[in-house]
Design a protein around this motif. Structure first.
Motif, PDB file in Angstrom:
ATOM      1  N   CYS A  77       0.820  -1.215   0.000  1.00  0.00           N
ATOM      2  CA  CYS A  77       0.000   0.000   0.000  1.00  0.00           C
ATOM      3  C   CYS A  77       0.854   1.266   0.000  1.00  0.00           C
ATOM      4  O   CYS A  77       0.398   2.320  -0.454  1.00  0.00           O
ATOM      5  N   THR A  82      -2.626   4.813  -3.299  1.00  0.00           N
ATOM      6  CA  THR A  82      -3.792   4.771  -2.422  1.00  0.00           C
ATOM      7  C   THR A  82      -4.783   5.825  -2.886  1.00  0.00           C
ATOM      8  O   THR A  82      -4.461   6.669  -3.729  1.00  0.00           O
ATOM      9  N   VAL A  91     -17.799   3.360  -1.557  1.00  0.00           N
ATOM     10  CA  VAL A  91     -16.581   3.084  -2.304  1.00  0.00           C
ATOM     11  C   VAL A  91     -16.961   2.463  -3.640  1.00  0.00           C
ATOM     12  O   VAL A  91     -17.333   1.281  -3.707  1.00  0.00           O
ATOM     13  N   ARG A  96     -12.734   5.241  -6.608  1.00  0.00           N
ATOM     14  CA  ARG A  96     -11.369   4.732  -6.574  1.00  0.00           C
ATOM     15  C   ARG A  96     -10.456   5.474  -7.564  1.00  0.00           C
ATOM     16  O   ARG A  96      -9.264   5.647  -7.317  1.00  0.00           O
ATOM     17  N   LEU A 241      -7.605   4.530   1.574  1.00  0.00           N
ATOM     18  CA  LEU A 241      -7.979   3.152   1.252  1.00  0.00           C
ATOM     19  C   LEU A 241      -6.978   2.575   0.258  1.00  0.00           C
ATOM     20  O   LEU A 241      -6.409   3.305  -0.561  1.00  0.00           O
ATOM     21  N   CYS A 242      -6.820   1.266   0.340  1.00  0.00           N
ATOM     22  CA  CYS A 242      -5.864   0.589  -0.520  1.00  0.00           C
ATOM     23  C   CYS A 242      -6.479  -0.733  -0.981  1.00  0.00           C
ATOM     24  O   CYS A 242      -7.009  -1.499  -0.164  1.00  0.00           O
ATOM     25  N   ASP A 243      -6.418  -0.976  -2.282  1.00  0.00           N
ATOM     26  CA  ASP A 243      -6.926  -2.229  -2.864  1.00  0.00           C
ATOM     27  C   ASP A 243      -5.752  -3.125  -3.248  1.00  0.00           C
ATOM     28  O   ASP A 243      -4.771  -2.650  -3.840  1.00  0.00           O
ATOM     29  N   GLN A 254      -9.929  -9.937  -4.044  1.00  0.00           N
ATOM     30  CA  GLN A 254      -9.603  -8.519  -3.857  1.00  0.00           C
ATOM     31  C   GLN A 254      -9.973  -8.098  -2.448  1.00  0.00           C
ATOM     32  O   GLN A 254     -11.038  -8.424  -1.936  1.00  0.00           O
ATOM     33  N   HIS A 255      -9.063  -7.370  -1.850  1.00  0.00           N
ATOM     34  CA  HIS A 255      -9.272  -6.851  -0.495  1.00  0.00           C
ATOM     35  C   HIS A 255      -9.116  -5.335  -0.535  1.00  0.00           C
ATOM     36  O   HIS A 255      -8.286  -4.794  -1.270  1.00  0.00           O
ATOM     37  N   THR A 256      -9.916  -4.681   0.232  1.00  0.00           N
ATOM     38  CA  THR A 256      -9.805  -3.228   0.428  1.00  0.00           C
ATOM     39  C   THR A 256      -9.571  -2.984   1.910  1.00  0.00           C
ATOM     40  O   THR A 256     -10.384  -3.393   2.759  1.00  0.00           O
ATOM     41  N   SER A 258      -8.195  -0.213   5.062  1.00  0.00           N
ATOM     42  CA  SER A 258      -8.069   1.180   5.463  1.00  0.00           C
ATOM     43  C   SER A 258      -6.701   1.386   6.108  1.00  0.00           C
ATOM     44  O   SER A 258      -6.281   0.591   6.954  1.00  0.00           O
TER      45      SER A 258
END
Length: 420
Positions: A77, A82, A91, A96, A241-243, A254-256, A258
């Motif tokens: 991240c 970000t 979101v 994004r 936020l970071c994907d 996929q994870h998001t 904070s």
């Protein structure tokens, strides 16, 4: 960090150490070309250490992630983009892509660039001032060395003799800008500092991706006074936020997450302070340049650290001629630096040496006395008859008549004129 930024940092630090001992400085020059880049270089070192040896970002990872995965998320991240989504906003893919935050990785390099931009005007001036007749830095260095090797009075006399020779050379030259070359270069140095402040503002606007040049005032009001940094779009978001995607058994998940941008809190304070410092330096430098130009053009006598009319053999006419025709712009500029760097007493001693040579040059010699055989002799031989006694005038007239006509019976007429 040391491999990439190390040479740049060492070069800038060396330039700052070299410039610290320069004599051709006033207070505004020191703020622009020494103090501000020194602070920027120090902040570069501090932020670089935080980025590469500290923990610039801290993310809230899923519970099932182990220690190695947790470290991977933090590093990923930080090096990937970000984005910021205000609290209470859904979101979405559009959210994004609207507000990516990626400037923080380039902050150390940009700070070094900004420090170099502050040094650049003085470095350019340093290359061109050596070609001027006065050579401001060289003259000041000559005086400093003379003060170390000789008695102060002898050093001032030697320096006055050296400067007088340069002033005579400038006065005899037919060049268009002789006598004011150093002053023009110094004025351009001030102008260069002002242009640098403007370019710094443009760089900040584009680097931080803000809408206008008043972003500092609005951000300070929203963050420090209203506390709406996380409700509205922020320049320095503290929570982003970071994907990222995790490949598991041939499938990508996929994870998001904070993340808290700890580094952004430092960068925010740095750039807010730097923004207002730029405004202060811009105003200070502009006022200083205008005041310098006004005094040089209309009040040159006020820059001399003494009253020339109180000097022996000097009067208002000679003082005006000494300032305008002999010292000219460059001589006055040099004396102002002697006054600021070595004190008014030493500057007065130098001025006394210059005035002594000026007065000696103004004294007339035998070659300047006008001969009676020149045109318009009446300017030099006429006299007033009223100052001659009447009996002496009559005797002179009587003797001239006798020499021409001999004794004349009408001599009593002269007596009548005498009685009249």
């Amino acid at each position: 960090m040391l491999g990439f930024f190390g040479p740049i940092y060492d070069h800038l630090a060396g330039m700052l150490r070299k410039q610290q001992g320069q004599l051709a400085y006033d207070t505004i020059d020191r703020i622009n070309a020494w103090f501000t880049p020194f602070v920027l270089v120090a902040m570069t070192l501090a932020i670089s250490c935080k980025q590469y040896f500290g923990q610039p970002i801290k993310c809230w990872t899923p519970r099932e992630f182990s220690g190695s995965w947790d470290g991977y998320v933090h590093d990923f991240c930080f090096i990937e983009n970000t984005y910021f989504v205000p609290n209470g906003t859904e979101v979405t893919d559009q959210a994004r892509g609207d507000r990516h935050i990626n400037y923080y990785r380039w902050v150390p390099l940009v700070l070094l660039l900004q420090a170099a931009m502050f040094i650049l005007p003085y470095s350019i001036w340093n290359m061109f001032h050596k070609k001027t007749n006065i050579n401001l830095k060289g003259s000041l260095r000559f005086f400093e060395d003379a003060m170390k090797k000789q008695e102060p009075a002898q050093a001032c006399e030697s320096f006055a003799r050296e400067v007088w020779g340069k002033l005579i050379e400038s006065r005899k030259s037919t060049g268009k800008f002789y006598g004011c070359q150093a002053t023009i270069n110094y004025f351009l140095l001030k102008l260069g500092f002002i242009v640098n402040c403007i370019l710094q503002m443009v760089l900040l606007k584009n680097f931080l991706d803000v809408d206008d040049y008043f972003w500092g005032f609005f951000h300070l009001w929203n963050v420090e006074f209203k506390g709406t940094a996380e409700k509205d779009d922020s320049i320095f978001p503290r929570v982003v936020l970071c994907d990222f995607k995790v490949r598991n058994l041939g499938q990508q998940h996929q994870h998001t997450v904070s993340c808290i941008m700890i580094l952004n809190m430092i960068i925010e304070k740095l750039y807010i302070c730097f923004y207002f410092w730029l405004i202060f330096v811009f105003i200070l430098t502009t006022v200083g340049m205008l005041n310098f130009g006004f005094q040089m053009l209309f009040r040159r006598h006020s820059l001399i650290p003494t009253n020339l009319n109180n000097k022996p053999s000097m009067n208002p006419t000679r003082s005006h001629r000494f300032i305008r025709k002999y010292l000219n712009f460059d001589g006055i500029l040099l004396l102002t630096f002697i006054d600021s760097q070595f004190g008014a007493y030493r500057a007065n001693q130098v001025i006394d040496g210059l005035i002594e040579r000026f007065v000696a040059e103004q004294q007339p010699d035998s070659s300047t006395v006008t001969s009676l055989n020149e045109d318009h002799p009446e300017r030099y031989v006429t006299f007033n008859h009223d100052t001659i006694p009447m009996d002496r005038l009559n005797r002179k007239v009587h003797s001239l008549i006798e020499e021409v006509d001999g004794p004349h019976p009408s001599a009593p007429v002269i007596e009548e004129k005498k009685t009249m």
